[in-house]
Write an enzyme that holds these catalytic residues in place. Structure first.
Site, PDB file in Angstrom:
ATOM      1  N   HIS A  85      91.122  48.934  93.445  1.00 32.29           N
ATOM      2  CA  HIS A  85      92.150  47.976  93.380  1.00 32.29           C
ATOM      3  C   HIS A  85      91.862  46.877  92.225  1.00 32.29           C
ATOM      4  CE1 HIS A  85      90.572  44.656  95.624  1.00 32.29           C
ATOM      5  NE2 HIS A  85      90.118  45.825  96.472  1.00 32.29           N
ATOM      6  N   GLY A  86      93.086  46.385  91.686  1.00 26.91           N
ATOM      7  CA  GLY A  86      92.879  45.123  90.856  1.00 26.91           C
ATOM      8  C   GLY A  86      92.372  43.886  91.528  1.00 26.91           C
TER       9      GLY A  86
ATOM     10  N   GLU B 244      88.323  49.514 102.917  1.00 23.32           N
ATOM     11  CA  GLU B 244      87.105  48.797 102.934  1.00 23.32           C
ATOM     12  C   GLU B 244      86.473  48.748 104.002  1.00 23.32           C
ATOM     13  OE1 GLU B 244      84.523  48.342 101.236  1.00 23.32           O
ATOM     14  OE2 GLU B 244      85.046  46.879  99.618  1.00 23.32           O
TER      15      GLU B 244
END
Length: 187
Positions: free
Chosen positions: A14-15, A83
């Site tokens: 992800h950014g 995560e």
């Protein structure tokens, strides 16, 4: 459960978020992408232009979903691609951890977060999610720990930057609970 097959995975972290900029452990907390993170996701879109996928899947975290939408399109979400649960370390930085905890974190594959999750359990749930994708080409938008864990088995030893893309191929055999170095290779 899907049996044997080869998965070509295009793994996107992800950014950037304000937490990743501050280098905070961010597992199950869910800060949004910041402006730079959105720009990183749009840059990934350029790398993916003209590529088709059998499945587009992301972690159920908002930062991964938004990255997938900006980089390619609407993903199917899967909690198993989240995560690591950092437990008591959630929101802390490396410098805020004790020397003993830093040593434990440095041995990533053996790491168990205090009141959180073990990396081996993370990899078991990730393997389960990947197994269900089945053979084919898949875009997977997830997190640094997930992608690092997969990539390390393919001999990629650097931690993925926000908005980065890496490709691996995984051969899953019936009954394999976790990925092994023999089952994965960098593309």
């Amino acid at each position: 459960m899907v049996g044997v097959g080869t998965l070509e995975l295009w793994l996107v972290r992800h950014g950037e978020t304000d937490w990743s900029t501050a280098r905070r452990f961010c597992g199950w907390s869910d800060p949004p992408l910041n402006g730079r993170g959105r720009a990183q996701a749009r840059a990934v879109a350029e790398s993916l232009a003209g590529t088709s996928f059998d499945t587009v899947v992301s972690s159920s975290s908002a930062r991964a979903i938004e990255t997938a939408r900006l980089a390619y399109g609407e993903p199917v979400t899967d909690d198993r691609l989240r995560e690591l649960d950092f437990g008591e370390l959630e929101g802390l930085t490396w410098d805020e951890c004790s020397p003993d905890m830093r040593a434990q974190l440095a041995d990533y594959h053996a790491f168990v977060a205090p009141k959180g999750e073990a990396v081996r359990d993370l990899m078991t749930r990730v393997t389960s999610a990947l197994r269900e994708l089945g053979a084919g080409r898949h875009l997977v938008v997830s997190h640094g720990g997930v992608i690092y864990g997969i990539g390390a088995l393919a001999g990629i030893d650097d931690y993925p930057a926000p908005g980065s893309l890496r490709r691996v191929a995984i051969t899953l055999d019936r009954g394999a609970e976790v990925l092994t170095p023999e089952s994965i290779r960098a593309l």
